[in-house]
Scaffold this motif. Structure first.
Motif, PDB file in Angstrom:
ATOM      1  N   PHE A  19       0.858  -1.259  -0.045  1.00 38.49           N
ATOM      2  CA  PHE A  19      -0.052   0.032  -0.118  1.00 38.49           C
ATOM      3  C   PHE A  19       0.909   1.363   0.005  1.00 38.49           C
ATOM      4  N   THR A  20       1.940   1.192   0.625  1.00 32.70           N
ATOM      5  CA  THR A  20       2.946   2.508   0.921  1.00 32.70           C
ATOM      6  C   THR A  20       3.400   2.770  -0.317  1.00 32.70           C
ATOM      7  N   PHE A  21       3.827   1.451  -1.075  1.00 32.14           N
ATOM      8  CA  PHE A  21       4.474   1.644  -2.464  1.00 32.14           C
ATOM      9  C   PHE A  21       3.520   2.121  -3.389  1.00 32.14           C
ATOM     10  N   LEU A  22       2.412   1.799  -3.454  1.00 26.96           N
ATOM     11  CA  LEU A  22       1.534   2.202  -4.422  1.00 26.96           C
ATOM     12  C   LEU A  22       0.970   3.746  -4.293  1.00 26.96           C
ATOM     13  N   ALA A  23       1.313   4.312  -2.797  1.00 26.90           N
ATOM     14  CA  ALA A  23       0.787   5.335  -2.528  1.00 26.90           C
ATOM     15  C   ALA A  23       2.064   6.570  -3.304  1.00 26.90           C
ATOM     16  N   ALA A  24       3.147   5.865  -3.051  1.00 24.49           N
ATOM     17  CA  ALA A  24       4.466   6.645  -3.475  1.00 24.49           C
ATOM     18  C   ALA A  24       4.201   6.476  -5.015  1.00 24.49           C
ATOM     19  N   ILE A  25       4.015   5.688  -5.775  1.00 26.68           N
ATOM     20  CA  ILE A  25       3.731   5.450  -7.089  1.00 26.68           C
ATOM     21  C   ILE A  25       2.698   6.604  -7.522  1.00 26.68           C
ATOM     22  N   GLY A  26       1.572   6.575  -6.974  1.00 26.04           N
ATOM     23  CA  GLY A  26       0.488   7.572  -7.078  1.00 26.04           C
ATOM     24  C   GLY A  26       1.065   8.869  -6.928  1.00 26.04           C
ATOM     25  N   VAL A  27       1.841   9.130  -6.313  1.00 26.70           N
ATOM     26  CA  VAL A  27       2.220  10.799  -5.995  1.00 26.70           C
ATOM     27  C   VAL A  27       3.053  11.056  -7.057  1.00 26.70           C
ATOM     28  N   VAL A  28       3.843   9.950  -7.669  1.00 30.06           N
ATOM     29  CA  VAL A  28       4.872  10.369  -8.670  1.00 30.06           C
ATOM     30  C   VAL A  28       4.033  10.536  -9.996  1.00 30.06           C
ATOM     31  N   ARG A  29       3.160   9.572 -10.368  1.00 31.75           N
ATOM     32  CA  ARG A  29       2.453   9.452 -11.413  1.00 31.75           C
ATOM     33  C   ARG A  29       1.210  10.196 -11.666  1.00 31.75           C
ATOM     34  N   LEU A  30       0.462  10.524 -10.681  1.00 25.93           N
ATOM     35  CA  LEU A  30      -0.880  11.057 -11.118  1.00 25.93           C
ATOM     36  C   LEU A  30      -0.818  12.361 -11.634  1.00 25.93           C
ATOM     37  N   PRO A  31      -1.851  13.073 -12.326  1.00 29.94           N
ATOM     38  CA  PRO A  31      -1.570  14.189 -13.115  1.00 29.94           C
ATOM     39  C   PRO A  31      -1.494  15.683 -12.308  1.00 29.94           C
ATOM     40  N   ASP A  32      -2.607  15.809 -11.022  1.00 27.82           N
ATOM     41  CA  ASP A  32      -2.369  16.944 -10.369  1.00 27.82           C
ATOM     42  C   ASP A  32      -2.340  16.685  -8.833  1.00 27.82           C
ATOM     43  N   VAL A  33      -2.385  17.973  -8.087  1.00 26.29           N
ATOM     44  CA  VAL A  33      -2.154  17.988  -6.630  1.00 26.29           C
ATOM     45  C   VAL A  33      -3.284  17.249  -5.937  1.00 26.29           C
ATOM     46  N   TYR A  34      -4.394  17.221  -6.566  1.00 30.31           N
ATOM     47  CA  TYR A  34      -5.538  16.844  -5.709  1.00 30.31           C
ATOM     48  C   TYR A  34      -5.545  15.024  -5.826  1.00 30.31           C
ATOM     49  N   THR A  35      -5.130  14.732  -7.023  1.00 29.68           N
ATOM     50  CA  THR A  35      -5.317  13.165  -7.129  1.00 29.68           C
ATOM     51  C   THR A  35      -3.888  12.777  -6.562  1.00 29.68           C
ATOM     52  N   ARG A  36      -2.856  13.426  -6.323  1.00 33.06           N
ATOM     53  CA  ARG A  36      -1.729  12.950  -5.651  1.00 33.06           C
ATOM     54  C   ARG A  36      -2.003  12.993  -4.224  1.00 33.06           C
ATOM     55  N   MET A  37      -2.735  13.936  -3.737  1.00 29.80           N
ATOM     56  CA  MET A  37      -3.028  13.788  -2.234  1.00 29.80           C
ATOM     57  C   MET A  37      -3.828  12.898  -1.952  1.00 29.80           C
ATOM     58  N   HIS A  38      -4.867  12.505  -2.969  1.00 31.17           N
ATOM     59  CA  HIS A  38      -5.677  11.346  -2.681  1.00 31.17           C
ATOM     60  C   HIS A  38      -4.796   9.989  -2.390  1.00 31.17           C
ATOM     61  N   ALA A  39      -4.012   9.943  -3.272  1.00 28.88           N
ATOM     62  CA  ALA A  39      -3.150   8.784  -3.196  1.00 28.88           C
ATOM     63  C   ALA A  39      -2.334   8.790  -1.957  1.00 28.88           C
ATOM     64  N   ALA A  40      -1.805   9.858  -1.576  1.00 35.19           N
ATOM     65  CA  ALA A  40      -0.998   9.807  -0.230  1.00 35.19           C
ATOM     66  C   ALA A  40      -1.616   9.597   0.798  1.00 35.19           C
ATOM     67  N   SER A  41      -2.869  10.298   1.048  1.00 31.99           N
ATOM     68  CA  SER A  41      -3.574  10.208   2.077  1.00 31.99           C
ATOM     69  C   SER A  41      -4.338   8.836   2.443  1.00 31.99           C
ATOM     70  N   LYS A  42      -5.049   8.240   1.473  1.00 31.84           N
ATOM     71  CA  LYS A  42      -5.496   7.199   1.415  1.00 31.84           C
ATOM     72  C   LYS A  42      -4.703   5.920   1.536  1.00 31.84           C
ATOM     73  N   ALA A  43      -3.968   5.332   0.529  1.00 26.03           N
ATOM     74  CA  ALA A  43      -3.027   4.171   0.624  1.00 26.03           C
ATOM     75  C   ALA A  43      -1.943   4.710   1.498  1.00 26.03           C
ATOM     76  N   GLY A  44      -1.371   5.805   1.802  1.00 22.69           N
ATOM     77  CA  GLY A  44      -0.284   5.890   2.827  1.00 22.69           C
ATOM     78  C   GLY A  44      -0.782   5.568   4.061  1.00 22.69           C
ATOM     79  N   THR A  45      -2.086   5.961   4.432  1.00 21.07           N
ATOM     80  CA  THR A  45      -2.564   5.919   5.820  1.00 21.07           C
ATOM     81  C   THR A  45      -2.948   4.260   5.994  1.00 21.07           C
ATOM     82  N   VAL A  46      -3.693   3.440   4.943  1.00 21.33           N
ATOM     83  CA  VAL A  46      -3.783   2.155   5.196  1.00 21.33           C
ATOM     84  C   VAL A  46      -2.360   1.325   5.412  1.00 21.33           C
ATOM     85  N   GLY A  47      -1.307   1.671   4.657  1.00 17.53           N
ATOM     86  CA  GLY A  47      -0.253   1.291   4.547  1.00 17.53           C
ATOM     87  C   GLY A  47       0.707   1.333   5.892  1.00 17.53           C
ATOM     88  N   SER A  48       0.661   2.729   6.334  1.00 15.39           N
ATOM     89  CA  SER A  48       1.174   2.824   7.598  1.00 15.39           C
ATOM     90  C   SER A  48       0.525   2.460   8.895  1.00 15.39           C
TER      91      SER A  48
END
Length: 112
Positions: A19-48
């Motif tokens: 989950f944490t790895f997918l959050a990191a990929i999402g932060v790098v690959r997603l197109p705008d700040v809003y979708t990046r933040m979504h990836a970091a907050s959701k998948a990062g929280t579950v992984g942590s």
């Protein structure tokens, strides 16, 4: 029983890492700040959270598990609020949605 606990902890650690790895990929690959933040907050929280609970279980001490669980609850309570506030600040600062976005509810609400 020890083998079962080790298996559960291993699965939780690997799942949390994925989950944490997918959050990191999402932060790098997603197109705008809003979708990046979504990836970091959701998948990062579950992984942590999964890794914290796994560490608490592996310790075998109730006090350590209670601290790990408290950290998990803290993540669950604060990550959505922080993501919402960052998104609102980014929108007010003028960061645009990606061209693929369908609608901008905050902009539409401000026009009313």
């Amino acid at each position: 029983m020890e083998v079962f606990l080790a298996l559960v902890v291993s699965v939780m650690l690997v799942s949390g890492g994925i989950f944490t790895f997918l959050a990191a990929i999402g932060v790098v690959r997603l197109p705008d700040v809003y979708t990046r933040m979504h990836a970091a907050s959701k998948a990062g929280t579950v992984g942590s959270g999964l890794m914290l609970i796994a560490a608490g279980l592996q310790a075998g001490d109730f006090a350590t598990f209670a601290r790990a669980f408290a950290g998990f609850v803290f993540f669950i309570l604060t990550a959505p609020v922080a993501a919402h506030l960052v998104a609102k600040a980014a929108h007010q600062a003028g960061y645009r949605l990606s061209r693929r976005a369908v609608c901008d509810d905050m902009r539409d609400r401000a026009k009313k």
